[in-house]
Design an enzyme around this catalytic site. Structure first.
Site, mmCIF file in Angstrom:
data_model
loop_
_atom_site.group_PDB
_atom_site.id
_atom_site.type_symbol
_atom_site.label_atom_id
_atom_site.label_comp_id
_atom_site.label_asym_id
_atom_site.label_seq_id
_atom_site.Cartn_x
_atom_site.Cartn_y
_atom_site.Cartn_z
ATOM 1 N N CYS A 42 8.275 8.213 -1.092
ATOM 2 C CA CYS A 42 9.050 9.001 -2.055
ATOM 3 C C CYS A 42 10.357 8.242 -2.336
ATOM 4 C CB CYS A 42 9.325 10.398 -1.490
ATOM 5 S SG CYS A 42 10.537 10.406 -0.143
ATOM 6 N N GLU A 46 7.847 7.506 7.027
ATOM 7 C CA GLU A 46 8.578 6.244 6.860
ATOM 8 C C GLU A 46 9.952 6.312 7.525
ATOM 9 O OE1 GLU A 46 6.100 6.836 3.045
ATOM 10 O OE2 GLU A 46 7.307 8.086 4.386
ATOM 11 N N HIS A 89 10.199 12.324 7.145
ATOM 12 C CA HIS A 89 8.987 11.739 6.578
ATOM 13 C C HIS A 89 8.529 10.605 7.494
ATOM 14 C CE1 HIS A 89 9.852 13.080 2.150
ATOM 15 N NE2 HIS A 89 10.086 14.049 3.033
ATOM 16 N N CYS A 94 12.453 7.705 0.798
ATOM 17 C CA CYS A 94 11.882 6.730 1.721
ATOM 18 C C CYS A 94 11.955 5.309 1.174
ATOM 19 C CB CYS A 94 10.448 7.117 2.078
ATOM 20 S SG CYS A 94 10.364 8.618 3.077
#
Length: 155
Positions: A81, A53, A51, A84
């Protein structure tokens, strides 16, 4: 300054979409200087944990030579999420600034867990400061423009 860094994250998300990726971007800043800026690389790396991040946190840790990112902030085009947000907490980021919400990603078909950052912060006792809905309309627009592309894939 917040607007400048969020716009950098938005541009990174657009760059990722142009490369066949998903509409997420993140920028990590310390003392007004960009440490790392990344886009989601899940499909490019065949890595469900890539992801935006996480990619930005990995880059920042390598660049700074530490896993402690105290004094840093992360600007994310979407509310992180749970994975993250946990990484932001473990990296000791001071603040998370996000645009779109987890619900916006879910509405586009992403397999999101509907647990907000505020809920995780509260239940986990995290000191991470949260600023949400920052440039939200522009961040939600990333989803709209991405959704119209043939190669737009969720996970």
């Amino acid at each position: 300054m917040d607007e400048r860094f969020m716009r950098m994250a938005i541009e990174k998300a657009r760059e990722g979409v142009a490369q066949g990726g998903s509409p997420f971007g993140a920028c990590i800043v310390r003392d007004g200087e960009v440490v790392a800026c990344a886009h989601n690389r899940v499909w490019q790396e065949t890595d469900i944990t890539a992801h935006a991040e996480i990619v930005a946190i990995r880059e920042a840790c390598r660049k700074l030579g530490t896993i402690d990112l105290s004094g840093c902030e992360i600007y994310s085009t979407c509310e992180p999420c749970p994975m993250c947000f946990a990484a932001c907490h473990w990296a000791r980021l001071d603040r998370v600034i996000f645009g779109a919400r987890i619900a916006d990603a879910a509405a586009c078909g992403f397999n999101e867990l509907p647990i907000s950052n505020r809920e995780m912060k509260e239940k986990g006792g995290s000191p991470v400061e949260i600023t949400g809905d920052f440039l939200r309309d522009e961040c939600v627009e990333l989803f709209r423009s991405w959704r119209g592309k043939e190669e737009g894939r969720t996970y």
